[in-house]
Design a protein around this motif. Structure first.
Motif, mmCIF file in Angstrom:
data_model
loop_
_atom_site.group_PDB
_atom_site.id
_atom_site.type_symbol
_atom_site.label_atom_id
_atom_site.label_comp_id
_atom_site.label_asym_id
_atom_site.label_seq_id
_atom_site.Cartn_x
_atom_site.Cartn_y
_atom_site.Cartn_z
ATOM 1 N N THR A 6 0.720 -1.455 -0.115
ATOM 2 C CA THR A 6 -0.026 0.092 0.155
ATOM 3 C C THR A 6 1.241 1.282 -0.037
ATOM 4 N N GLY A 7 2.125 1.452 0.015
ATOM 5 C CA GLY A 7 3.021 2.145 0.373
ATOM 6 C C GLY A 7 2.952 3.442 -0.899
ATOM 7 N N LEU A 8 3.404 4.310 -0.703
ATOM 8 C CA LEU A 8 3.016 5.445 -1.344
ATOM 9 C C LEU A 8 4.301 6.191 -1.576
ATOM 10 N N CYS A 9 5.317 5.321 -2.607
ATOM 11 C CA CYS A 9 6.388 6.201 -2.492
ATOM 12 C C CYS A 9 7.169 5.181 -3.705
ATOM 13 N N GLY A 10 6.798 4.289 -3.966
ATOM 14 C CA GLY A 10 7.749 2.712 -4.925
ATOM 15 C C GLY A 10 8.670 2.039 -4.041
#
Ligand SMILES: Cc1cc2nc3c(=O)[nH]c(=O)nc-3n(C[C@H](O)[C@H](O)[C@H](O)COP(=O)(O)OP(=O)(O)OC[C@H]3O[C@@H](n4cnc5c(N)ncnc54)[C@H](O)[C@@H]3O)c2cc1C
Length: 468
Positions: A85-89
């Motif tokens: 679910t991460g939002l920075c790759g």
């Protein structure tokens, strides 16, 4: 034709991985691996071709250690994977890698009533943790990023924040101990159950926020807190961002510390409500503050809600409503929680800037002015009391606009000029790594590179993330 990196993970390596974790838990079929190559940033980072990777799903910390020892021996990159679910790759493998998915490490280890702590395996999801805590209904764990599919290990290494940081802070404030497999394969325990520990350097806190570059977390001990049973949600509307943000420090100074104070541009709230098929209850004004309060008694809750409304009205609020029933509260929170999914298809990026909270109005004004210069808009939503605002950078006719990099750099410079940061809670990962020099001096980055080298001498853990 196979890529050069694909040869790194050959049949022999796959065979050894099968010996460690068992046949069923090693995935080398390309179609089954595809979903392990992305996180929620999706196309912002290009993953390596699936045939360059293998996914392993260990069932114990000892298996994780065995996998890492093998990877270290052959100098094969390792990418730990949580809920994706991460939002920075950060979870996206960009080199031929062994992807270590923690999904099978999903058990409760210990509920410690005396120390008011819980120890879980790192692959327990936030949803799973909340389920475990249902048995102990007087206690709760406060940190709640918007997607309950996030794993506790992922939340540790991303130092997740979320809406409740106003009152309870971020992951770092509640993690007491972790068990970690270091990049050289040793299994160590950092911290434990101590409230105070000043012996030596703090390796536990090095691991928090390390984004899979310094080790694989296999077990986590978290502090729990007594739950306040009376919860209320308040939506207050204003005509201007200044009016809305000016009132926040005044409320905190008055001795009211809500669980959450969320800011939403009205267009963002309407888009999200429409996305989930709900009506948005506010019609007056153009920006909203959503307050969530948890109090010991019902009287306290209503008294504080009334005080907040009174102070907001003195500061120009044009409308307010209290969501009293659980159903109404859930409906409002769902609108806030679905903002990102509502915008996802139409944005080139979601910023995660933070500035000292007193500078939020000036910073938002600067961001709007920069967007206007590029003939676009940048709607905002965020954790305003933490100074952390997520501005959306829009696609241009469905395409990444040519000016994206220039505009984003100007926005980051604006935030940094107020003593701010490029990322408050979503992380550096692979998408923001190139902005490290914008925020930190060469010497600071050099120290971080040396820390990375001390943990990971062969540089195999999550390459391309945070620092090289
Ligand atoms: C709709 C939505 C809302 C969100 N809201 C918030 C919010 O309000 N606040 C916030 O802070 N975040 C938020 N996030 C971001 C995300 O949920 C958090 O960053 C979360 O901590 C990621 O956990 P994960 O298990 O999904 O990690 P992943 O995405 O799987 O991985 C993230 C990084 O952690 C590493 N990693 C994962 N597990 C381990 C482990 N056990 N050991 C070592 N490294 C590991 C990976 O290698 C990668 O580098 C949101 C995301 C979505 C999609």
């Amino acid at each position: 034709m196979k890529t050069e990196t694909a040869r790194v993970i050959n049949e022999e390596i796959i065979g050894e991985l099968r010996n460690i974790s068992g046949n069923d838990w090693v995935v080398s079929d390309m179609s089954q691996m595809e979903s392990y190559l992305y996180d929620e940033t999706e196309l912002a980072v290009r993953p390596v071709a699936a045939d360059g990777c293998v996914v392993v799903k260990p069932g114990t910390a000892e298996e994780v250690s065995g996998i890492v020892k093998l990877a270290n021996e052959y100098k094969i990159p390792v990418v730990p994977r949580g809920g994706g679910t991460g939002l920075c790759g950060a979870a996206i493998p960009t080199k031929s890698s062994i992807v270590v998915s923690l999904e099978r490490l999903n058990k409760l280890v210990e509920f410690d009533n005396k120390n008011i702590m819980i120890t879980v395996e790192a692959g327990v999801t936030l949803e799973g943790l909340l389920e475990m805590l249902k048995e102990h209904d007087k206690l709760f764990f406060p940190v709640h990023p918007g997607d309950e599919g996030a794993q506790i290990g992922g939340m540790v290494v991303e130092n997740a924040g979320g809406v409740r940081a106003v009152k309870h802070g971020i992951m770092r404030n509640h993690i007491k101990g972790v068990e970690v497999v270091l990049p050289t394969g040793e299994l160590v325990t950092l911290g434990g159950k101590l409230i105070k520990n000043n012996m030596g350097y703090d390796l536990l806190h090095m691991m928090i926020g390390s984004e899979g570059t310094l080790g694989i977390v296999t077990k986590v001990t978290l502090k729990l807190y007594a739950k306040n049973p009376n919860i209320g949600t308040l939506l207050v509307s204003f005509n201007t961002t200044e009016e809305a943000s000016d009132i926040v420090p005044k409320i905190l100074q008055d001795g009211i510390t809500p669980l959450a104070i969320e800011y939403m541009d009205r267009e963002v709230a309407l888009e999200s409500a429409e996305h989930i098929g709900q009506a948005y209850p506010a019609t007056e004004g153009s920006v909203d503050l959503m307050f969530i309060l948890d109090e010991a008694t019902e009287d306290e809750l209503y008294e504080k809600c009334e005080r907040i409304v009174g102070m907001c009205e003195e500061n120009g609020a044009v409308d307010s409503l209290i969501a009293e029933s659980t159903k109404e509260q859930r409906a409002l929170l769902e609108i806030r929680s679905n903002v990102y999914t509502a915008y996802k298809e139409n944005i080139a990026d979601a910023l995660d800037i933070a500035v000292p909270s007193g500078s939020v109005p000036d910073m938002l004004k600067d961001i709007s002015a920069i967007a206007k210069k590029y003939n676009t808009i940048s709607p905002a939503v965020g954790h305003i009391a933490d100074g952390n605002v997520h501005n959306f950078l829009m696609l241009d006719n469905g395409e990444i606009p040519e000016y994206l990099d220039d505009m984003r750099n100007e926005m980051y410079d604006a935030a940094i000029s107020y003593g701010g940061t490029v990322t408050a809670e979503h992380g550096t990962g692979k998408t923001r790594k190139r902005h490290m020099e914008q925020q930190y001096s060469a010497r600071e980055i050099e120290i971080m590179q040396n820390i990375k080298k001390a943990f990971d001498p062969n540089g195999i853990f999550n390459p391309g993330t945070i620092v090289d």
